[in-house]
Design a protein around this motif. Structure first.
Motif, PDB file in Angstrom:
ATOM      1  N   VAL A   1       0.938  -1.327  -0.081  1.00 12.77           N
ATOM      2  CA  VAL A   1       0.124   0.136   0.047  1.00 12.77           C
ATOM      3  C   VAL A   1       0.918   1.151  -0.011  1.00 12.77           C
ATOM      4  O   VAL A   1       1.798   1.334   0.785  1.00 12.77           O
ATOM      5  CB  VAL A   1      -0.921  -0.031   1.321  1.00 12.77           C
TER       6      VAL A   1
ATOM      7  N   ALA B   1      -2.538   0.364  -4.312  1.00  9.92           N
ATOM      8  CA  ALA B   1      -2.119  -0.955  -3.977  1.00  9.92           C
ATOM      9  C   ALA B   1      -1.433  -1.815  -5.054  1.00  9.92           C
ATOM     10  O   ALA B   1      -1.966  -1.592  -6.059  1.00  9.92           O
ATOM     11  CB  ALA B   1      -3.646  -1.777  -3.539  1.00  9.92           C
TER      12      ALA B   1
ATOM     13  N   ALA C   1      -4.989   5.217   2.151  1.00 10.92           N
ATOM     14  CA  ALA C   1      -3.500   4.797   2.636  1.00 10.92           C
ATOM     15  C   ALA C   1      -3.377   5.360   4.011  1.00 10.92           C
ATOM     16  O   ALA C   1      -2.839   4.523   4.851  1.00 10.92           O
ATOM     17  CB  ALA C   1      -2.530   5.348   1.789  1.00 10.92           C
TER      18      ALA C   1
END
Length: 263
Positions: free
Chosen positions: A140, A149, A165
């Motif tokens: 991530v 991702a 995130a």
């Protein structure tokens, strides 16, 4: 209408069609490139082992660009940064892994995932076509204001909302999200040597890399076939262009997933 005018219009339409095809081909090619291909070099600044019911699941690695000073408070990491979940279990499911990730973030923040985080997770689930195996690297990232991702270098989800995130990061650095042992190791001044050795020895194979890349191969083949198609009459141009756009944008085609907006 004079014949010369018709010929001129046909020629203009043909050039426009060819230009659109070249643009779509280039766009599809860029979407298929690994998202980390042009990324700057990253340095490991934190490392910990995540266990579940006594079973080692993944090594969690926190990365910053080379030359970036690590802040005292990891909750305030300067972008860009990356979290890597290096799978050490022989086999685990992405649904199980992602469920644990979201649960940790919910505990750490005291709030459930928002619509953008939920859509981001759904995109991840729909694009990973197998279990995860030892050596797989699920990442991530927060980069250029977007949440990304990736799996083994292939982008599998993107959101224009940077808070997605940041929400997932809290599951690692928040005081109540991870286990005490995980947080202690992650926030230590330097990684434990045995964890670092484990990280360096646990990698995905070239065959696994090719397998994951193959999930996105159909759109490359479709794009190449479209680019090789002989020119057609002007009236067929719009239909051909529409077909190309649909193939490049459809999640089922294997292209990079559409951008996710929202909160």
């Amino acid at each position: 209408m004079p014949l010369l005018t018709l010929v001129h219009q046909w020629s203009m339409a043909e050039r426009i069609t060819q230009t659109l095809r070249r643009s779509l081909t280039a766009l599809a090619f860029l979407l298929l490139l690994p998202a980390t291909a042009n990324a700057q070099a990253m340095t490991l600044v934190g490392l910990a082992m995540h266990e579940d019911t006594g079973r080692e699941i993944y090594l969690g690695g926190l990365y910053l660009p080379e030359g970036t000073a690590r802040p005292a408070d990891l909750a305030r990491l300067p972008a860009p940064w990356a979290m890597e979940y290096r799978v050490v279990a022989r086999r685990t499911s992405i649904r199980s892994l992602l469920g644990g990730i979201l649960l940790q973030s919910e505990v750490a923040t005291g709030r459930a995932p928002g619509p953008a985080t939920t859509a981001f997770a759904d995109s991840i689930l729909s694009n990973i076509q197998s279990s995860l195996y030892a050596g797989d690297a699920f990442r991530v990232e927060l980069s250029a204001g977007a949440s990304l991702a990736l799996l083994n270098g292939q982008r599998i989800a993107r959101s224009s909302n940077p808070e997605v995130a940041s929400y997932l990061l809290q599951g690692w650095v928040g005081e109540t999200g991870p286990s005490a042992a995980f947080r202690t190791d992650l926030t230590a001044a330097s990684p434990r040597p045995e964890l670092l050795a484990r990280l360096q020895s646990t990698r995905y194979s070239p065959e696994r890399e090719a397998e994951v890349a193959g999930w996105f191969a159909p759109v490359a083949a479709a794009t190449a076939a479209s680019a090789a198609t002989p020119d057609v009459a002007p009236e067929a141009g719009p239909a051909a262009v529409t077909s190309d756009i649909t193939a490049a944008a459809s999640p089922a085609s294997g292209a990079a997933p559409p951008e996710i907006d929202g909160t």
